[in-house]
Write a protein that holds these residues in place. Structure first.
Motif, PDB file in Angstrom:
ATOM      1  N   HIS A  61      37.577 -30.280   5.408  1.00 15.79           N
ATOM      2  CA  HIS A  61      36.160 -30.569   5.643  1.00 15.79           C
ATOM      3  C   HIS A  61      35.334 -29.283   5.575  1.00 15.79           C
ATOM      4  CE1 HIS A  61      32.689 -32.685   7.234  1.00 15.79           C
ATOM      5  NE2 HIS A  61      32.594 -31.818   8.222  1.00 15.79           N
ATOM      6  N   TYR A  62      35.992 -28.146   5.814  1.00 17.66           N
ATOM      7  CA  TYR A  62      35.304 -26.860   5.863  1.00 17.66           C
ATOM      8  C   TYR A  62      35.607 -25.981   4.647  1.00 17.66           C
ATOM      9  CZ  TYR A  62      34.946 -28.421  10.686  1.00 17.66           C
ATOM     10  OH  TYR A  62      34.703 -29.171  11.813  1.00 17.66           O
ATOM     11  N   PHE A  63      36.796 -26.117   4.095  1.00 19.01           N
ATOM     12  CA  PHE A  63      37.206 -25.296   2.960  1.00 19.01           C
ATOM     13  C   PHE A  63      37.942 -26.159   1.944  1.00 19.01           C
ATOM     14  CE2 PHE A  63      36.988 -22.308   6.519  1.00 19.01           C
ATOM     15  CZ  PHE A  63      36.221 -21.286   5.971  1.00 19.01           C
ATOM     16  N   GLY A  64      37.776 -25.815   0.670  1.00 23.35           N
ATOM     17  CA  GLY A  64      38.446 -26.570  -0.370  1.00 23.35           C
ATOM     18  C   GLY A  64      39.922 -26.271  -0.483  1.00 23.35           C
ATOM     19  N   GLY A  65      40.380 -25.189   0.122  1.00 24.48           N
ATOM     20  CA  GLY A  65      41.794 -24.839   0.067  1.00 24.48           C
ATOM     21  C   GLY A  65      41.999 -23.405   0.491  1.00 24.48           C
ATOM     22  N   LYS A  66      43.226 -22.946   0.348  1.00 19.79           N
ATOM     23  CA  LYS A  66      43.595 -21.606   0.797  1.00 19.79           C
ATOM     24  C   LYS A  66      42.827 -20.526   0.039  1.00 19.79           C
ATOM     25  CE  LYS A  66      47.813 -20.005   0.057  1.00 19.79           C
ATOM     26  NZ  LYS A  66      49.270 -19.720   0.159  1.00 19.79           N
ATOM     27  N   GLU A  67      42.581 -20.751  -1.249  1.00 23.19           N
ATOM     28  CA  GLU A  67      41.877 -19.765  -2.053  1.00 23.19           C
ATOM     29  C   GLU A  67      40.451 -19.559  -1.558  1.00 23.19           C
ATOM     30  OE1 GLU A  67      43.371 -22.445  -3.188  1.00 23.19           O
ATOM     31  OE2 GLU A  67      45.141 -21.687  -4.248  1.00 23.19           O
ATOM     32  N   GLU A  68      39.819 -20.646  -1.153  1.00 25.16           N
ATOM     33  CA  GLU A  68      38.442 -20.537  -0.656  1.00 25.16           C
ATOM     34  C   GLU A  68      38.395 -19.817   0.683  1.00 25.16           C
ATOM     35  OE1 GLU A  68      34.961 -23.626   0.567  1.00 25.16           O
ATOM     36  OE2 GLU A  68      36.005 -24.042  -1.316  1.00 25.16           O
ATOM     37  N   ILE A  69      39.416 -20.013   1.488  1.00 25.54           N
ATOM     38  CA  ILE A  69      39.502 -19.284   2.760  1.00 25.54           C
ATOM     39  C   ILE A  69      39.657 -17.792   2.485  1.00 25.54           C
ATOM     40  CG2 ILE A  69      40.856 -18.953   4.858  1.00 25.54           C
ATOM     41  CD1 ILE A  69      41.620 -21.915   4.685  1.00 25.54           C
ATOM     42  N   LEU A  70      40.523 -17.443   1.551  1.00 27.14           N
ATOM     43  CA  LEU A  70      40.708 -16.039   1.191  1.00 27.14           C
ATOM     44  C   LEU A  70      39.399 -15.432   0.701  1.00 27.14           C
ATOM     45  CD1 LEU A  70      42.513 -13.560   0.634  1.00 27.14           C
ATOM     46  CD2 LEU A  70      43.000 -14.555  -1.622  1.00 27.14           C
ATOM     47  N   ALA A  71      38.671 -16.175  -0.115  1.00 31.35           N
ATOM     48  CA  ALA A  71      37.397 -15.677  -0.628  1.00 31.35           C
ATOM     49  C   ALA A  71      36.422 -15.378   0.505  1.00 31.35           C
ATOM     50  CB  ALA A  71      36.786 -16.688  -1.594  1.00 31.35           C
ATOM     51  N   SER A  72      36.342 -16.261   1.486  1.00 32.50           N
ATOM     52  CA  SER A  72      35.436 -16.048   2.615  1.00 32.50           C
ATOM     53  C   SER A  72      35.830 -14.818   3.417  1.00 32.50           C
ATOM     54  CB  SER A  72      35.432 -17.275   3.525  1.00 32.50           C
ATOM     55  OG  SER A  72      34.819 -18.374   2.885  1.00 32.50           O
ATOM     56  N   LEU A  73      37.130 -14.638   3.627  1.00 30.10           N
ATOM     57  CA  LEU A  73      37.595 -13.470   4.364  1.00 30.10           C
ATOM     58  C   LEU A  73      37.290 -12.183   3.607  1.00 30.10           C
ATOM     59  CD1 LEU A  73      41.041 -14.807   5.637  1.00 30.10           C
ATOM     60  CD2 LEU A  73      39.041 -14.308   7.040  1.00 30.10           C
ATOM     61  N   LEU A  74      37.551 -12.168   2.324  1.00 29.90           N
ATOM     62  CA  LEU A  74      37.283 -10.978   1.526  1.00 29.90           C
ATOM     63  C   LEU A  74      35.793 -10.643   1.501  1.00 29.90           C
ATOM     64  CD1 LEU A  74      39.687 -11.615  -1.487  1.00 29.90           C
ATOM     65  CD2 LEU A  74      39.816  -9.687   0.101  1.00 29.90           C
ATOM     66  N   GLU A  75      34.973 -11.656   1.299  1.00 29.99           N
ATOM     67  CA  GLU A  75      33.538 -11.414   1.228  1.00 29.99           C
ATOM     68  C   GLU A  75      32.985 -10.907   2.553  1.00 29.99           C
ATOM     69  OE1 GLU A  75      31.701 -14.949  -0.322  1.00 29.99           O
ATOM     70  OE2 GLU A  75      33.003 -14.962  -2.085  1.00 29.99           O
ATOM     71  N   SER A  76      33.603 -11.286   3.658  1.00 27.03           N
ATOM     72  CA  SER A  76      33.140 -10.829   4.974  1.00 27.03           C
ATOM     73  C   SER A  76      33.352  -9.343   5.169  1.00 27.03           C
ATOM     74  CB  SER A  76      33.861 -11.608   6.087  1.00 27.03           C
ATOM     75  OG  SER A  76      35.220 -11.197   6.212  1.00 27.03           O
ATOM     76  N   THR A  77      34.215  -8.725   4.357  1.00 23.25           N
ATOM     77  CA  THR A  77      34.450  -7.286   4.463  1.00 23.25           C
ATOM     78  C   THR A  77      33.482  -6.475   3.618  1.00 23.25           C
ATOM     79  OG1 THR A  77      36.035  -7.157   2.616  1.00 23.25           O
ATOM     80  CG2 THR A  77      36.921  -7.766   4.783  1.00 23.25           C
ATOM     81  N   VAL A  78      32.645  -7.149   2.839  1.00 18.80           N
ATOM     82  CA  VAL A  78      31.736  -6.449   1.933  1.00 18.80           C
ATOM     83  C   VAL A  78      30.267  -6.744   2.235  1.00 18.80           C
ATOM     84  CG1 VAL A  78      31.091  -6.112  -0.480  1.00 18.80           C
ATOM     85  CG2 VAL A  78      33.479  -6.484   0.107  1.00 18.80           C
ATOM     86  N   ARG A  79      29.959  -7.987   2.558  1.00 21.52           N
ATOM     87  CA  ARG A  79      28.555  -8.385   2.708  1.00 21.52           C
ATOM     88  C   ARG A  79      27.768  -7.509   3.686  1.00 21.52           C
ATOM     89  NH1 ARG A  79      26.869 -12.819   0.214  1.00 21.52           N
ATOM     90  NH2 ARG A  79      28.393 -14.362  -0.516  1.00 21.52           N
ATOM     91  N   PRO A  80      28.279  -7.230   4.897  1.00 23.09           N
ATOM     92  CA  PRO A  80      27.490  -6.406   5.826  1.00 23.09           C
ATOM     93  C   PRO A  80      27.171  -5.025   5.261  1.00 23.09           C
ATOM     94  CG  PRO A  80      29.241  -7.544   7.000  1.00 23.09           C
ATOM     95  CD  PRO A  80      29.517  -7.729   5.538  1.00 23.09           C
ATOM     96  N   SER A  81      28.130  -4.403   4.589  1.00 21.27           N
ATOM     97  CA  SER A  81      27.891  -3.075   4.010  1.00 21.27           C
ATOM     98  C   SER A  81      26.888  -3.159   2.863  1.00 21.27           C
ATOM     99  CB  SER A  81      29.206  -2.476   3.508  1.00 21.27           C
ATOM    100  OG  SER A  81      30.083  -2.240   4.589  1.00 21.27           O
ATOM    101  N   LEU A  82      26.949  -4.227   2.097  1.00 16.27           N
ATOM    102  CA  LEU A  82      25.996  -4.391   1.009  1.00 16.27           C
ATOM    103  C   LEU A  82      24.585  -4.604   1.552  1.00 16.27           C
ATOM    104  CD1 LEU A  82      25.585  -4.529  -2.008  1.00 16.27           C
ATOM    105  CD2 LEU A  82      26.253  -6.938  -1.954  1.00 16.27           C
ATOM    106  N   GLU A  83      24.466  -5.349   2.631  1.00 17.82           N
ATOM    107  CA  GLU A  83      23.155  -5.520   3.265  1.00 17.82           C
ATOM    108  C   GLU A  83      22.623  -4.190   3.785  1.00 17.82           C
ATOM    109  OE1 GLU A  83      23.828  -8.478   6.208  1.00 17.82           O
ATOM    110  OE2 GLU A  83      24.131 -10.099   4.758  1.00 17.82           O
ATOM    111  N   THR A  84      23.511  -3.375   4.357  1.00 18.98           N
ATOM    112  CA  THR A  84      23.115  -2.044   4.810  1.00 18.98           C
ATOM    113  C   THR A  84      22.656  -1.199   3.632  1.00 18.98           C
ATOM    114  OG1 THR A  84      24.619  -2.073   6.703  1.00 18.98           O
ATOM    115  CG2 THR A  84      23.927   0.082   5.909  1.00 18.98           C
ATOM    116  N   ALA A  85      23.381  -1.256   2.520  1.00 16.80           N
ATOM    117  CA  ALA A  85      23.019  -0.478   1.340  1.00 16.80           C
ATOM    118  C   ALA A  85      21.636  -0.868   0.830  1.00 16.80           C
ATOM    119  CB  ALA A  85      24.066  -0.683   0.243  1.00 16.80           C
ATOM    120  N   ARG A  86      21.334  -2.145   0.847  1.00 15.51           N
ATOM    121  CA  ARG A  86      20.026  -2.604   0.380  1.00 15.51           C
ATOM    122  C   ARG A  86      18.925  -2.083   1.294  1.00 15.51           C
ATOM    123  NH1 ARG A  86      22.382  -8.688  -0.518  1.00 15.51           N
ATOM    124  NH2 ARG A  86      23.214  -8.396  -2.627  1.00 15.51           N
TER     125      ARG A  86
END
Length: 223
Positions: A61-86
């Protein structure tokens, strides 16, 4: 890019003490632990659901599968720094101070959290997560831009300036391996030392580092 689904109305598989996390956050926390401790390939969606305390069918109901969970975890390690850079891109402080602030924030992010999610970068599956790779490329470009504006780098030939920028970026991401070998490291101390080392690699004189660190911390505090 991962797609979020509405987090509503799915019963838990077992009764667990409240963690204050939403079911979606529980799934990410469970997957983060299992992926970093046991390994991505060795972890099943059933195990993630059990660790999160929900039914396996409810997880979808929340994720389409394991790959989508991995994508969310990976993106969480970059988004805050990218927002800071902007944010730093529009600041009026010297580019050296802004670069210090970005290095510090990025390194600290990779040093915090219960699990070393940055270690997921090393997975072969991470290469196929296009949303994460796009965000990481944008962050790398932000490093390039800030370094190119510094007095030390602006006088360099393009190829040398690019090489130094890649070294700075790699040095910051190197805290992932440091954390893997030293799980109890101090995030603030490690981030500060990493930012100082990154500016040295960028060609900033040692005598300027204390001042730039103060300015950089001020930028982050004001953000």
């Amino acid at each position: 890019m991962s797609v979020s689904r509405r987090a509503v109305g799915r019963p838990r598989a077992v009764s667990r003490p409240s963690s204050g996390l939403s079911p979606r956050e529980e799934i990410l926390a469970a997957a983060g632990e299992l992926f970093t401790v046991r390994g991505y390939a060795a972890t099943s969606t059933r195990e993630i659901a059990e660790r999160a305390g929900i039914r396996q069918a409810s997880m979808y109901h929340y994720f389409g599968g394991k790959e989508e969970i991995l994508a969310s975890l990976l993106e969480s390690t970059v988004r805050p720094s990218l927002e800071t850079a902007r944010t730093l891109g529009d600041a009026s402080a010297p580019p050296e101070a802004r670069l210090w602030a970005l290095c510090y924030q990025d390194a600290r992010l990779l040093c915090t959290g219960t699990h070393n999610l940055g270690a997921l970068y090393l997975l072969p599956e991470a290469e196929r997560v296009t949303g994460f790779q796009d965000l990481r490329a944008e962050l790398k470009d932000a490093y390039d831009d800030l370094l190119a504006r510094t007095a030390a780098a602006s006088a360099l030939p393009d190829d040398e300036r690019t090489a130094r920028s890649r070294l700075v970026f790699s040095l910051v991401e190197g805290v992932i391996l440091i954390r893997r070998d030293n799980p109890g490291l101090d995030p603030d101390g490690t981030a500060g030392a990493t930012a100082n080392a990154a500016l040295r690699v960028g060609g900033v004189p040692e005598r300027d580092l204390p001042r730039l660190a103060r300015l950089g911390r001020g930028l982050l505090d004001a953000a």
